[in-house]
Design an enzyme around this catalytic site. Structure first.
Site, mmCIF file in Angstrom:
data_model
loop_
_atom_site.group_PDB
_atom_site.id
_atom_site.type_symbol
_atom_site.label_atom_id
_atom_site.label_comp_id
_atom_site.label_asym_id
_atom_site.label_seq_id
_atom_site.Cartn_x
_atom_site.Cartn_y
_atom_site.Cartn_z
ATOM 1 N N GLU A 59 14.374 -21.284 80.469
ATOM 2 C CA GLU A 59 13.367 -21.327 79.414
ATOM 3 C C GLU A 59 12.646 -22.678 79.367
ATOM 4 O O GLU A 59 13.235 -23.721 79.657
ATOM 5 C CB GLU A 59 14.039 -21.081 78.051
ATOM 6 C CG GLU A 59 14.626 -19.694 77.901
ATOM 7 C CD GLU A 59 15.187 -19.425 76.503
ATOM 8 O OE1 GLU A 59 15.159 -20.333 75.638
ATOM 9 O OE2 GLU A 59 15.657 -18.297 76.277
ATOM 10 N N GLU A 100 6.791 -14.716 75.884
ATOM 11 C CA GLU A 100 7.383 -14.035 74.727
ATOM 12 C C GLU A 100 6.654 -14.422 73.440
ATOM 13 O O GLU A 100 6.466 -15.609 73.144
ATOM 14 C CB GLU A 100 8.879 -14.399 74.620
ATOM 15 C CG GLU A 100 9.550 -13.703 73.443
ATOM 16 C CD GLU A 100 11.074 -13.732 73.506
ATOM 17 O OE1 GLU A 100 11.639 -14.201 74.515
ATOM 18 O OE2 GLU A 100 11.693 -13.269 72.530
HETATM 19 O O1 KIV Z 1 17.808 -12.632 76.915
HETATM 20 C C1 KIV Z 1 16.853 -11.863 76.859
HETATM 21 O O2 KIV Z 1 16.984 -10.673 76.519
HETATM 22 C C2 KIV Z 1 15.534 -12.366 77.203
HETATM 23 C C3 KIV Z 1 14.378 -11.464 76.960
HETATM 24 C C4 KIV Z 1 13.934 -11.668 75.549
HETATM 25 C C5 KIV Z 1 13.291 -11.676 77.921
HETATM 26 O O3 KIV Z 1 15.398 -13.467 77.621
#
Ligand code: KIV
Length: 265
Positions: free
Chosen positions: A118, A183
């Site tokens: 991330e 997101e």
């Molecule tokens: O962990 C997860 O489910 C994610 C999605 C929101 C893409 O990172």
């Protein structure tokens, strides 16, 4: 037609020919078998496992051992979809060296094909890809920074923030990401980013213009009745089916109509 294994190159080709990429999360063997049979293009072993499987209120508690445990089960099931593991909180933030080591461990121990990290971390992405590990980026609302972002909120709402997001995405592309999850960003911002990248964007709550979509499997199955984010479309009411099946089983056990002689030796 012969079904071919989806690889990171397939994602680039799908974007080029305008074919949308379908991704879902999975955390266990049996679910992954079903997703692969449904010809989903990519399976993310998300750190949402902390919420969905373990009942945590954030993803922060997920550990690398836990992610590898679930990814190993998923990878045993998957023949075709691209498998991606979420690197959990604090497994790649401390140093680039630690990030490379932990991503390497994830691939070696689980059999997964790519990692997702991330935030705008081009240096880290460059080092991981340099080690031969494909990296999916993740921008916009990033749940591992939930406290810094003051909760799950739509990101990049101003023009300046939208431009910053585009720059971050360009930096991740230049660093070697093969795709980027966007997101909870406005649809017009996601469109702007998607149109200005060669690599595909995978949206979640980011509108129709992304090159692909990802959702949490339990959400699309309607498993968790207490919470449904605005961007989720439930495609089934599995929660109700499970509840009714369990209630029917309980009733038959109480009534002594199950088991019958047919279920015994
Ligand atoms: O962990 C997860 O489910 C994610 C999605 C929101 C893409 O990172």
């Amino acid at each position: 037609m012969v079904r071919r294994k989806i690889r990171i190159q397939s994602y680039l080709k799908m974007k080029k020919r305008g074919e949308k990429i379908s991704m879902l999360t999975a955390y266990d063997y049996q679910t992954a078998l079903l997703l692969d049979a449904a010809e989903i293009d990519g399976i993310l072993i998300g750190d949402s496992v902390a919420n969905v499987v373990c009942g945590e209120s954030t993803t922060l508690t997920a550990t690398l051992d836990q992610m590898i445990y679930h990814a190993t089960a998923v990878c045993k099931a998957v023949k075709y979809a691209l498998t991606v593991i979420d690197m959990p909180f604090m497994s790649y933030q401390v140093s680039v060296e630690e990030a490379v080591r932990n991503c390497g461990r994830a691939l070696k121990e689980s059999g997964v094909e790519a990692v997702k990290i991330e935030g705008p971390r081009p240096e880290t992405v460059a080092a991981i890809t340099q080690a031969g590990i494909p990296v999916m980026g993740h921008l916009g609302f990033v749940a591992q920074s939930i406290h810094q972002l003051s909760g799950p909120k739509v990101q990049a709402k101003s023009e300046a923030a939208g431009e910053r997001l585009l720059q971050d995405a360009r930096d991740l592309e230049a660093a070697g990401c093969f795709a980027i999850v966007l997101e909870m960003v406005p649809a017009n911002v996601a469109r702007h980013v998607s149109e200005n990248l060669t690599i595909p964007t995978i949206g979640i709550g980011a509108g129709v213009h992304c090159d692909g979509q990802i959702l949490v499997i339990n959400d699309i199955l309607g498993m968790f009745e207490q919470f449904q984010p605005k961007f989720v479309k439930p495609y089934a009411d599995v929660g109700r089916i499970v509840r009714e099946a369990c209630a029917a089983y309980r009733a038959e056990v109480k009534a002594q109509s199950f088991p019958t002689d047919d279920h015994a030796w």
